[in-house]
Every structure is written in structure tokens, then in C-alpha cells.
Design a protein around this motif. Structure first.
Motif, PDB file in Angstrom:
ATOM      1  N   GLU A 133      36.038  48.560  50.593  1.00 36.53           N
ATOM      2  CA  GLU A 133      37.223  47.800  49.934  1.00 36.53           C
ATOM      3  C   GLU A 133      38.481  48.666  50.407  1.00 36.53           C
ATOM      4  N   LEU A 134      39.463  47.565  50.803  1.00 36.08           N
ATOM      5  CA  LEU A 134      40.963  47.857  51.070  1.00 36.08           C
ATOM      6  C   LEU A 134      41.564  47.943  49.707  1.00 36.08           C
ATOM      7  N   ILE A 135      42.235  49.155  49.467  1.00 37.04           N
ATOM      8  CA  ILE A 135      43.081  49.352  48.422  1.00 37.04           C
ATOM      9  C   ILE A 135      44.731  49.355  48.623  1.00 37.04           C
ATOM     10  N   VAL A 136      45.494  48.685  48.292  1.00 33.76           N
ATOM     11  CA  VAL A 136      46.720  48.541  48.331  1.00 33.76           C
ATOM     12  C   VAL A 136      47.319  48.789  47.011  1.00 33.76           C
ATOM     13  N   GLU A 137      48.126  50.140  47.312  1.00 32.20           N
ATOM     14  CA  GLU A 137      48.992  50.423  46.129  1.00 32.20           C
ATOM     15  C   GLU A 137      50.348  49.981  46.607  1.00 32.20           C
ATOM     16  N   SER A 138      51.297  49.423  45.622  1.00 32.95           N
ATOM     17  CA  SER A 138      52.526  49.000  45.909  1.00 32.95           C
ATOM     18  C   SER A 138      53.456  49.170  44.603  1.00 32.95           C
ATOM     19  N   TRP A 139      54.785  49.688  44.840  1.00 29.91           N
ATOM     20  CA  TRP A 139      55.789  50.020  43.774  1.00 29.91           C
ATOM     21  C   TRP A 139      57.145  49.335  44.205  1.00 29.91           C
ATOM     22  N   HIS A 140      57.633  48.801  43.307  1.00 30.71           N
ATOM     23  CA  HIS A 140      59.038  48.506  43.407  1.00 30.71           C
ATOM     24  C   HIS A 140      59.798  48.876  42.269  1.00 30.71           C
ATOM     25  N   PRO A 141      60.952  48.964  42.495  1.00 32.63           N
ATOM     26  CA  PRO A 141      61.873  49.557  41.342  1.00 32.63           C
ATOM     27  C   PRO A 141      62.190  48.430  40.381  1.00 32.63           C
ATOM     28  N   ASP A 142      61.438  47.380  40.117  1.00 32.99           N
ATOM     29  CA  ASP A 142      62.030  46.316  39.208  1.00 32.99           C
ATOM     30  C   ASP A 142      61.356  46.190  37.859  1.00 32.99           C
ATOM     31  N   GLY A 143      60.687  47.440  37.713  1.00 28.15           N
ATOM     32  CA  GLY A 143      60.049  47.785  36.269  1.00 28.15           C
ATOM     33  C   GLY A 143      58.597  47.192  35.989  1.00 28.15           C
ATOM     34  N   ARG A 144      58.221  46.902  37.120  1.00 34.57           N
ATOM     35  CA  ARG A 144      56.558  46.343  37.072  1.00 34.57           C
ATOM     36  C   ARG A 144      55.631  47.433  37.110  1.00 34.57           C
ATOM     37  N   GLY A 145      56.242  48.757  37.422  1.00 36.46           N
ATOM     38  CA  GLY A 145      55.240  49.838  37.973  1.00 36.46           C
ATOM     39  C   GLY A 145      54.321  49.538  39.205  1.00 36.46           C
ATOM     40  N   LEU A 146      53.286  50.364  38.920  1.00 34.74           N
ATOM     41  CA  LEU A 146      52.491  50.825  40.212  1.00 34.74           C
ATOM     42  C   LEU A 146      51.454  49.409  40.210  1.00 34.74           C
ATOM     43  N   ARG A 147      51.332  48.775  41.239  1.00 37.65           N
ATOM     44  CA  ARG A 147      50.305  47.498  41.521  1.00 37.65           C
ATOM     45  C   ARG A 147      49.226  47.924  42.259  1.00 37.65           C
ATOM     46  N   VAL A 148      48.098  47.832  41.944  1.00 39.42           N
ATOM     47  CA  VAL A 148      46.825  48.091  42.674  1.00 39.42           C
ATOM     48  C   VAL A 148      46.042  46.988  42.859  1.00 39.42           C
ATOM     49  N   LEU A 149      45.948  46.663  44.349  1.00 44.10           N
ATOM     50  CA  LEU A 149      44.952  45.422  44.666  1.00 44.10           C
ATOM     51  C   LEU A 149      43.814  46.090  45.461  1.00 44.10           C
ATOM     52  N   ARG A 150      42.779  45.470  44.852  1.00 43.85           N
ATOM     53  CA  ARG A 150      41.265  45.636  46.016  1.00 43.85           C
ATOM     54  C   ARG A 150      40.678  44.575  46.583  1.00 43.85           C
ATOM     55  N   ARG A 151      40.637  44.702  47.919  1.00 43.98           N
ATOM     56  CA  ARG A 151      40.043  43.726  48.563  1.00 43.98           C
ATOM     57  C   ARG A 151      38.836  44.049  49.255  1.00 43.98           C
ATOM     58  N   GLY A 152      37.652  43.111  49.233  1.00 45.01           N
ATOM     59  CA  GLY A 152      36.565  43.370  49.759  1.00 45.01           C
ATOM     60  C   GLY A 152      36.464  42.972  51.342  1.00 45.01           C
ATOM     61  N   ASN A 153      35.640  43.135  52.080  1.00 45.09           N
ATOM     62  CA  ASN A 153      35.381  42.488  53.406  1.00 45.09           C
ATOM     63  C   ASN A 153      34.698  41.403  53.350  1.00 45.09           C
ATOM     64  N   ASP A 154      34.865  40.616  52.409  1.00 42.93           N
ATOM     65  CA  ASP A 154      34.363  39.289  52.239  1.00 42.93           C
ATOM     66  C   ASP A 154      35.623  38.143  51.900  1.00 42.93           C
ATOM     67  N   ASP A 155      34.956  37.018  51.678  1.00 43.47           N
ATOM     68  CA  ASP A 155      36.237  35.926  51.440  1.00 43.47           C
ATOM     69  C   ASP A 155      36.678  36.157  50.160  1.00 43.47           C
ATOM     70  N   ALA A 156      36.098  36.772  49.196  1.00 39.97           N
ATOM     71  CA  ALA A 156      36.368  36.827  47.581  1.00 39.97           C
ATOM     72  C   ALA A 156      37.851  37.307  47.665  1.00 39.97           C
ATOM     73  N   PRO A 157      38.785  36.628  46.697  1.00 39.35           N
ATOM     74  CA  PRO A 157      40.227  36.963  46.700  1.00 39.35           C
ATOM     75  C   PRO A 157      40.355  38.383  46.044  1.00 39.35           C
ATOM     76  N   ALA A 158      41.313  38.915  46.485  1.00 42.58           N
ATOM     77  CA  ALA A 158      41.848  40.424  45.886  1.00 42.58           C
ATOM     78  C   ALA A 158      41.958  40.660  44.641  1.00 42.58           C
ATOM     79  N   ARG A 159      41.454  41.657  43.994  1.00 45.53           N
ATOM     80  CA  ARG A 159      41.432  42.022  42.549  1.00 45.53           C
ATOM     81  C   ARG A 159      42.463  42.780  42.340  1.00 45.53           C
ATOM     82  N   GLU A 160      43.316  42.381  41.208  1.00 48.76           N
ATOM     83  CA  GLU A 160      44.414  43.301  40.878  1.00 48.76           C
ATOM     84  C   GLU A 160      43.938  44.173  39.511  1.00 48.76           C
ATOM     85  N   GLU A 161      44.323  45.465  39.544  1.00 47.96           N
ATOM     86  CA  GLU A 161      43.933  46.449  38.646  1.00 47.96           C
ATOM     87  C   GLU A 161      45.019  46.454  37.456  1.00 47.96           C
TER      88      GLU A 161
END
Length: 166
Positions: free
Chosen positions: A138-166
Motif C-alpha cells: 500500500e501507498l499511504i498519502v498523509e496530507s494536511w492543509h490549514p483549512d481546518g479539515r485536519g490530517l487526511r490519510v489515503l491508502r492505495r493498493g497496487n491494483d485498480d481499486a480506488p484509494a481509501r480514505e481513513e
């Protein structure tokens, strides 16, 4: 919207610490700036985390300094280190670079870092922080912006399935 490094790290202490440690692992990183004609420029740079801020520095007259004075937007990519395993992840910070001219701030920076002088100094105002890592397949993408959404975490496998947000 921008925030200081301290404001970001206060909002997301564990994530902030992980990104700061990624930058601290190596001395040299890559800075992307905007040239006068609007095209991108990448340059090597050293960074410092101190006094609650992320700092960018350079030699007076350096093109990256001129770029930042004219157009403060930048992207900063942490040195990924040796090999291809991304053991410690891949860290990036984007934002605005604010030139520092205050003598007291410059003196505090010199006291802490002891840079070669003269030098240009910029304080970072954060607009985005990203860390990408690999866990198993899995590729794990953690991102943060100062807009109040907080930390966003996406997980993507090495297949065609869409990324999953935690």
C-alpha cells in the motif's frame, strides 16, 4: 491561508514531528521556486527547524532568493535518502517564504545556526504538508492543509481499486 510551522505542528504534533524528522535525516533538500518568466526552478537547499519555525536560507544574490523575493510560493522536497525502499517516507512542504529582515530575528538565527554570512533568510508560512510512505503493498498519502479539515490519510493498493480514505 497560511500558518507558521509551530501552528501546524501544534495542530498535528505526531505528523509534524515525523515530517520534521524526515527533513532532519539529511542536510540537503530540493526547493522549487517560480522564475521571473513563470517557469519552475529547482535548487538545492539546507533547511532549519528552530524557534518554532521552518527556515530557508541562501547566499545573497542566489537565484532562489531572488525568485522567493519576487514570488514567495515554493515547494520543498525532503532528501529521500539512499536506495528505493522509502523506509522513512517522502516528505514535502509547500507554502510562502517570507524574507526576514528583523535584526533581532537574524541575530537569534545566527546564534543558533552560525551560518556563513552574509545570507538571505526566509521564514516559511505553510500551505500544505505531505508525507508519502509504503506499507506492504500500500501507498499511504498523509496530507494536511490549514483549512481546518485536519490530517487526511489515503491508502492505495497496487491494483485498480480506488484509494481509501481513513
Amino acid at each position: 491561508m497560511t500558518v507558521s510551522w509551530n501552528e501546524f505542528e501544534t495542530a498535528e504534533p505526531d505528523f509534524g514531528r515525523a515530517v520534521r524528522e524526515r527533513f532532519a535525516a539529511y542536510r540537503h533538500h530540493v526547493l522549487a521556486t517560480v522564475r521571473a518568466d513563470g517557469s519552475p526552478r529547482v535548487s538545492g537547499i539546507e533547511t532549519n527547524f528552530l524557534l518554532g519555525e521552518l527556515w530557508l536560507g541562501g547566499m545573497p544574490g542566489a537565484r532562489k532568493s531572488a525568485d522567493l523575493i519576487r514570488e514567495p510560493r515554493f515547494a520543498l522536497h525532503a532528501n529521500p535518502g539512499p536506495g528505493a525502499d522509502m523506509q522513512d517516507g517522502d516528505a514535502r512542504v509547500a507554502g510562502r517564504a517570507v524574507p526576514v529582515t528583523d535584526p533581532g530575528t537574524l541575530r537569534s538565527f545566527v546564534d543558533e545556526v552560525k551560518p556563513p554570512t552574509p545570507f538571505d533568510l526566509f521564514r516559511v508560512e505553510v500551505t500544505e504538508v505531505v508525507r508519502i510512505s509504503v506499507a506492504g503493498d500500500e501507498l499511504i498519502v498523509e496530507s494536511w492543509h490549514p483549512d481546518g479539515r485536519g490530517l487526511r490519510v489515503l491508502r492505495r493498493g497496487n491494483d485498480d481499486a480506488p484509494a481509501r480514505e481513513e
